[in-house]
Design a protein around this motif. Structure first.
Motif, PDB file in Angstrom:
ATOM      1  N   LYS A 145      56.179   4.984  17.968  1.00  0.00           N
ATOM      2  CA  LYS A 145      55.493   6.043  18.722  1.00  0.00           C
ATOM      3  C   LYS A 145      55.974   7.434  18.349  1.00  0.00           C
ATOM      4  N   HIS A 146      57.168   7.536  17.798  1.00  0.00           N
ATOM      5  CA  HIS A 146      57.682   8.847  17.401  1.00  0.00           C
ATOM      6  C   HIS A 146      57.028   9.331  16.101  1.00  0.00           C
ATOM      7  N   ALA A 147      57.170  10.640  15.847  1.00  0.00           N
ATOM      8  CA  ALA A 147      56.581  11.228  14.645  1.00  0.00           C
ATOM      9  C   ALA A 147      57.450  11.019  13.410  1.00  0.00           C
ATOM     10  N   ARG A 148      58.700  10.619  13.600  1.00  0.00           N
ATOM     11  CA  ARG A 148      59.587  10.376  12.471  1.00  0.00           C
ATOM     12  C   ARG A 148      60.548   9.255  12.821  1.00  0.00           C
ATOM     13  N   PRO A 149      61.201   8.658  11.836  1.00  0.00           N
ATOM     14  CA  PRO A 149      62.117   7.555  12.107  1.00  0.00           C
ATOM     15  C   PRO A 149      63.320   8.025  12.932  1.00  0.00           C
ATOM     16  N   GLY A 150      63.987   7.062  13.533  1.00  0.00           N
ATOM     17  CA  GLY A 150      65.193   7.376  14.297  1.00  0.00           C
ATOM     18  C   GLY A 150      65.131   6.965  15.749  1.00  0.00           C
ATOM     19  N   GLY A 151      63.968   6.502  16.217  1.00  0.00           N
ATOM     20  CA  GLY A 151      63.864   6.006  17.584  1.00  0.00           C
ATOM     21  C   GLY A 151      64.321   7.012  18.622  1.00  0.00           C
ATOM     22  N   HIS A 152      65.188   6.584  19.543  1.00  0.00           N
ATOM     23  CA  HIS A 152      65.596   7.431  20.663  1.00  0.00           C
ATOM     24  C   HIS A 152      66.386   8.652  20.211  1.00  0.00           C
ATOM     25  N   TRP A 153      66.934   8.627  18.980  1.00  0.00           N
ATOM     26  CA  TRP A 153      67.652   9.804  18.489  1.00  0.00           C
ATOM     27  C   TRP A 153      66.731  11.019  18.401  1.00  0.00           C
ATOM     28  N   ASN A 154      65.428  10.793  18.250  1.00  0.00           N
ATOM     29  CA  ASN A 154      64.486  11.905  18.228  1.00  0.00           C
ATOM     30  C   ASN A 154      64.469  12.658  19.561  1.00  0.00           C
ATOM     31  N   ASP A 155      64.745  11.955  20.641  1.00  0.00           N
ATOM     32  CA  ASP A 155      64.641  12.544  21.980  1.00  0.00           C
ATOM     33  C   ASP A 155      65.992  13.003  22.532  1.00  0.00           C
ATOM     34  N   ALA A 156      67.073  12.706  21.811  1.00  0.00           N
ATOM     35  CA  ALA A 156      68.409  12.987  22.324  1.00  0.00           C
ATOM     36  C   ALA A 156      68.730  14.478  22.281  1.00  0.00           C
ATOM     37  N   TYR A 157      69.716  14.886  23.074  1.00  0.00           N
ATOM     38  CA  TYR A 157      70.158  16.280  23.088  1.00  0.00           C
ATOM     39  C   TYR A 157      70.817  16.621  21.757  1.00  0.00           C
ATOM     40  N   SER A 158      70.703  17.881  21.345  1.00  0.00           N
ATOM     41  CA  SER A 158      71.069  18.263  19.983  1.00  0.00           C
ATOM     42  C   SER A 158      72.561  18.184  19.704  1.00  0.00           C
ATOM     43  N   PHE A 159      73.402  18.173  20.738  1.00  0.00           N
ATOM     44  CA  PHE A 159      74.840  18.119  20.491  1.00  0.00           C
ATOM     45  C   PHE A 159      75.390  16.693  20.622  1.00  0.00           C
ATOM     46  N   VAL A 160      74.497  15.707  20.710  1.00  0.00           N
ATOM     47  CA  VAL A 160      74.956  14.332  20.772  1.00  0.00           C
ATOM     48  C   VAL A 160      75.546  13.922  19.427  1.00  0.00           C
ATOM     49  N   ALA A 161      76.478  12.997  19.462  1.00  0.00           N
ATOM     50  CA  ALA A 161      77.054  12.426  18.245  1.00  0.00           C
ATOM     51  C   ALA A 161      77.399  10.974  18.540  1.00  0.00           C
ATOM     52  N   LEU A 162      77.558  10.200  17.488  1.00  0.00           N
ATOM     53  CA  LEU A 162      78.065   8.850  17.686  1.00  0.00           C
ATOM     54  C   LEU A 162      79.430   8.924  18.363  1.00  0.00           C
ATOM     55  N   HIS A 163      79.747   7.938  19.186  1.00  0.00           N
ATOM     56  CA  HIS A 163      81.079   7.966  19.774  1.00  0.00           C
ATOM     57  C   HIS A 163      82.015   6.968  19.097  1.00  0.00           C
ATOM     58  N   GLN A 164      81.478   6.133  18.193  1.00  0.00           N
ATOM     59  CA  GLN A 164      82.338   5.326  17.337  1.00  0.00           C
ATOM     60  C   GLN A 164      82.192   5.857  15.908  1.00  0.00           C
ATOM     61  N   PRO A 165      83.171   5.628  15.042  1.00  0.00           N
ATOM     62  CA  PRO A 165      83.070   6.115  13.665  1.00  0.00           C
ATOM     63  C   PRO A 165      81.783   5.658  12.995  1.00  0.00           C
ATOM     64  N   SER A 166      81.230   6.531  12.161  1.00  0.00           N
ATOM     65  CA  SER A 166      79.948   6.270  11.513  1.00  0.00           C
ATOM     66  C   SER A 166      80.023   5.185  10.450  1.00  0.00           C
ATOM     67  N   ALA A 167      81.229   4.742  10.125  1.00  0.00           N
ATOM     68  CA  ALA A 167      81.429   3.789   9.028  1.00  0.00           C
ATOM     69  C   ALA A 167      80.645   2.499   9.214  1.00  0.00           C
ATOM     70  N   THR A 168      80.395   2.096  10.461  1.00  0.00           N
ATOM     71  CA  THR A 168      79.675   0.843  10.699  1.00  0.00           C
ATOM     72  C   THR A 168      78.388   1.069  11.493  1.00  0.00           C
ATOM     73  N   TYR A 169      77.761   2.235  11.308  1.00  0.00           N
ATOM     74  CA  TYR A 169      76.491   2.506  11.988  1.00  0.00           C
ATOM     75  C   TYR A 169      75.420   2.775  10.935  1.00  0.00           C
ATOM     76  N   GLY A 170      74.173   2.496  11.294  1.00  0.00           N
ATOM     77  CA  GLY A 170      73.059   2.757  10.388  1.00  0.00           C
ATOM     78  C   GLY A 170      72.526   1.469   9.803  1.00  0.00           C
ATOM     79  N   VAL A 171      72.448   1.418   8.462  1.00  0.00           N
ATOM     80  CA  VAL A 171      71.953   0.227   7.775  1.00  0.00           C
ATOM     81  C   VAL A 171      72.947  -0.173   6.691  1.00  0.00           C
ATOM     82  N   ASN A 172      72.784  -1.373   6.190  1.00  0.00           N
ATOM     83  CA  ASN A 172      73.733  -1.882   5.210  1.00  0.00           C
ATOM     84  C   ASN A 172      73.702  -1.139   3.879  1.00  0.00           C
ATOM     85  N   SER A 173      72.519  -0.680   3.466  1.00  0.00           N
ATOM     86  CA  SER A 173      72.377  -0.183   2.097  1.00  0.00           C
ATOM     87  C   SER A 173      72.850   1.252   1.898  1.00  0.00           C
ATOM     88  N   MET A 174      73.112   1.997   2.971  1.00  0.00           N
ATOM     89  CA  MET A 174      73.402   3.424   2.800  1.00  0.00           C
ATOM     90  C   MET A 174      74.443   3.887   3.815  1.00  0.00           C
TER      91      MET A 174
END
Length: 482
Positions: free
Chosen positions: A38-67
């Motif tokens: 339903k969003h205009a771009r990928p990212g799901g709920h991140w599209n609607d989140a507040y701009s100063f939000v960040a992951l609260h766990q290290p990014s090393a194990t977030y996202g997808v396997n290939s990148m």
């Protein structure tokens, strides 16, 4: 009406759907995938989140396997100093956009339909509608429908408050705060944060770091929360000893505890779990991760309204049922009451794999992208639904100190199941999203002396498992009765 044919129709281009598709592309090179969102771009709920939000766990194990999401380096400043990066809002959205435009669509095997809402269907025939044009789409699915929306993530900007807001009351979601500079002649003279979760903590930290004095902030915290200490959850290759100690702490503190509260108290003494107020026994646990520096910032705010829920707001007052609390005129009330995931949904009785439908859930809590990627791998490499579901019984989604031991027990059992299967164990060893697998493989390849510490964890877990199971089963009973 536009007609489509596809092997997999994936509903949702958020973290869940994207992780599933990414792995499916690698594991099944012959399939075609269509993604609706339903969003205009990928990212799901991140599209609607507040701009100063960040992951609260290290990014090393977030996202997808290939990148990878963030560079493999240590932050040198701020409240995450000395630890590995936490991707910020803009970085997360850029990551998913790049993934779609540089990997998925150019593969020639992915059709992406943004601003499109799934309508329903069965027996391989499904429909959707373009939100802006109203155009209808029909889909013939050769293999399966993939539901990536089970989590129904809620964020403040799309959340409706459960209390009345009087006329003239200054009220905003957290996402409005960075725009206060646009009206400097009408800045709030006081702020009140409503909510006790991670969004409220992010908001409090943002206000303090933006220069708002702590005595200009009130905070309504209906429940206090325990949180994981982030310094123990750093990328495995760099901090394997901390991850080993973290796991040992969990099982040792569970063993011999009669209740979840007793277990958390023991973990708090070890520094494995953190809380804002040492004089309060938190009852909430939402798998949040926080640093000791963030805790120190949050402790600066002392005007706390605890164990209360707002029923109404006025321009200079808060109403808690029959109780009225006066506030400075023109206070800006900030709504942080949205629940990121529907904890009230709990167990829906639906397996991951059921005929022509895959429902992406948690294989292990709280590893959302990993669970989705694992589901894609299992879909390709195993035959029957029974065989697949035996590998990934849905993990319980718990939200209290009393029920968390159930989730912990389920995670340990899941680890045993997956490591005991040759195929899924091999997947974990190569999956970037797995917290330890690739790091251990690399350490073995390099004959890393730190591997000696790993030899101790298996016997320690086994020695403590009777107590873990006893506490976990008691927590399961509480969870199921709630």
């Amino acid at each position: 009406m536009t007609s489509h044919e596809t092997d997999y129709l994936v509903i949702g281009a958020g973290a869940v759907g994207m992780a599933f598709v990414d792995t499916l592309l690698d594991e099944d090179p012959d399939c075609h995938i269509t993604i609706l969102d339903k969003h205009a771009r990928p990212g799901g709920h991140w599209n609607d989140a507040y701009s100063f939000v960040a992951l609260h766990q290290p990014s090393a194990t977030y996202g997808v396997n290939s990148m990878e999401m963030c560079p493999d380096r240590v932050d040198e400043r701020g409240h995450n100093k000395g630890m590995y990066p936490l991707a910020k809002h803009a970085e997360i959205l850029a990551y998913y956009s790049s993934l779609m435009t540089e990997r998925f669509v150019p593969s020639g095997r992915v059709t992406y339909l943004p601003l499109t809402e799934y309508q329903g269907g069965n027996k391989g025939e499904h429909s959707a509608r373009s939100i802006l044009s109203g155009d209808e789409h029909s889909f013939t699915i050769r293999r399966k429908l993939v539901d990536g929306t089970w989590f129904k993530t809620s964020v403040p900007s799309t959340h409706k408050p459960a209390f009345d807001i009087g006329e003239g009351t200054r009220f905003a979601p957290p996402g409005d705060l960075p725009f206060l500079w646009m009206d400097t002649n009408n800045l709030p003279q006081h702020y009140c944060i409503i909510g006790g979760g991670k969004t409220a903590m992010d908001t409090a930290i943002w206000l303090l770091e933006a220069g708002v004095p702590a005595d200009k902030i009130d905070w309504v915290r209906p429940r206090d929360s325990w949180m994981f200490n982030r310094k123990l959850l750093q990328p495995a290759y760099h901090h394997i000893e901390d991850l080993v100690q973290f796991q040992v702490d969990l099982v040792e503190c569970a063993n011999g505890s009669e209740t979840g509260d007793e277990m958390f108290a023991k973990l708090g003494k070890r520094g494995t779990m953190l809380r804002i107020d040492e004089s309060v026994t938190p009852k909430m646990f939402h798998f949040a991760v926080i640093s000791e520096a963030e805790i120190a910032l949050l402790q600066q705010i002392t005007k706390i309204h605890r164990n209360k829920r707002v029923s109404a707001l006025e321009s200079s007052a808060m109403i808690f049922g029959d109780e009225r609390t006066d506030m400075p005129e023109g206070t800006l009330f900030i709504d942080c009451t949205a629940s990121a995931v529907p904890f009230e949904q709990r167990d829906n009785g639906r397996p991951f794999f059921q005929g022509d439908t895959i429902t992406l859930q948690l294989a292990q809590a709280p590893f959302v992208p990993y669970s989705a990627a694992l589901a894609a791998f299992i879909e390709v490499h195993f035959e029957t639904d029974d065989e697949k579901n035996n590998l990934v019984p849905p993990a319980p989604l718990t939200d209290t100190t009393e029920t968390y031991p159930y989730a912990m027990m389920a995670n340990l059992m899941s680890t045993a199941i997956l490591s005991g299967n040759e195929k899924t164990n091999a997947f974990n060893n190569k999956s970037r999203l797995h917290p330890t697998g690739p790091a251990i493989v690399r350490m073995m390849r390099e004959n890393d002396p730190r591997l000696a510490a790993l030899s101790e964890i298996g016997p320690k877990i086994q020695a403590n498992m009777p107590g873990v199971i006893k506490l976990g089963m008691a927590a399961k009973a509480i969870h199921e009765a709630a």
